[in-house]
Design a protein around this motif. Structure first.
Motif: not given
Length: 221
Positions: A39-43, A126-132, A101-106
């Motif tokens: 989902a929106q979490v990188v481990h 665990d890194f919670a990202c703002p989007a899928p 961790v950075t996803a979608a520039g955030k």
């Protein structure tokens, strides 16, 4: 004169007796990093290469006393070292500084999970990202602050691999929905290839059967 000589000898002794910074041992087994996502979490699971590396890190973070490292650089690991480092706020803060961790520039917000066995299983952030997550840029700089020769062998979904080291401490990973899409695409392509292959074999067999039936027979006179 004697007093000055004595003072000089005491000062020289203090230089050799005073605790020295922990010496790093980067030439043993490398660190390992395992990357996954849902989902929106990188481990990101990090594990030190050697037990002496954990002791060195514990000394550098102030969790372990300086006498855990000898003056000649020898490191004496004890079973209690990992147990002391794992739950410490210094260790959690270190991982959050050295792994990002950075996803979608955030930037994705990290949370360190309490390690059950730091020495054997490592620690997971665990890194919670703002989007899928489609792709994520992950930086790993663990232990290179102790010695730039440290490296980390990293693995991810679908056989992705990289080596983190000083000067190459960031890597873009294909994760989550993008990785799933890649799997579906490869699976669909494989299925189509199998079907086409079967059809070609059947067509060839049919062609030879028809040709055999239509081939005129010769009669002996």
């Amino acid at each position: 004169m004697a007093q000055r000589l004595l003072a000089g000898l005491l000062a020289l002794a203090a230089v050799f007796i005073a605790p020295q910074p922990a010496a790093a041992h980067p030439f043993g087994d490398p660190q390992t990093v395992a990357v996954s996502a849902d989902a929106q979490v990188v481990h990101v699971r990090w594990k030190a290469g050697g037990l002496d590396d954990l002791t060195l890190l514990g000394v550098a973070l102030g969790v372990l006393p300086q006498d855990r490292v000898m003056l000649d650089g020898a490191v004496f690991y004890r079973d209690a070292d990992a147990a002391a480092i794992g739950p410490s706020p210094q260790f959690a803060g270190y991982l959050l500084r050295q792994i990002t961790v950075t996803a979608a520039g955030k930037a994705c917000a990290g949370t360190v999970q309490p390690p059950a066995d730091l020495a054997k299983a490592g620690a997971t952030v665990d890194f919670a990202c703002p989007a899928p997550i489609g792709t994520a840029t992950i930086a790993v700089r663990t232990l290179t602050d102790l010695n730039p020769a440290y490296q980390s062998l990293a693995t991810g979904p679908n056989g992705q691999r990289t080596v983190y080291r000083q000067g190459a401490d960031t890597h873009e990973w294909t994760l989550g929905t993008a990785a799933a899409g890649d799997n579906l695409g490869r699976s669909a392509a494989l299925q189509i290839g199998v079907v086409v292959g079967v059809l070609l074999v059947l067509a060839a067999m049919g062609f030879f059967l028809v040709r055999r039936r239509l081939k005129p027979t010769t009669r002996e006179t």
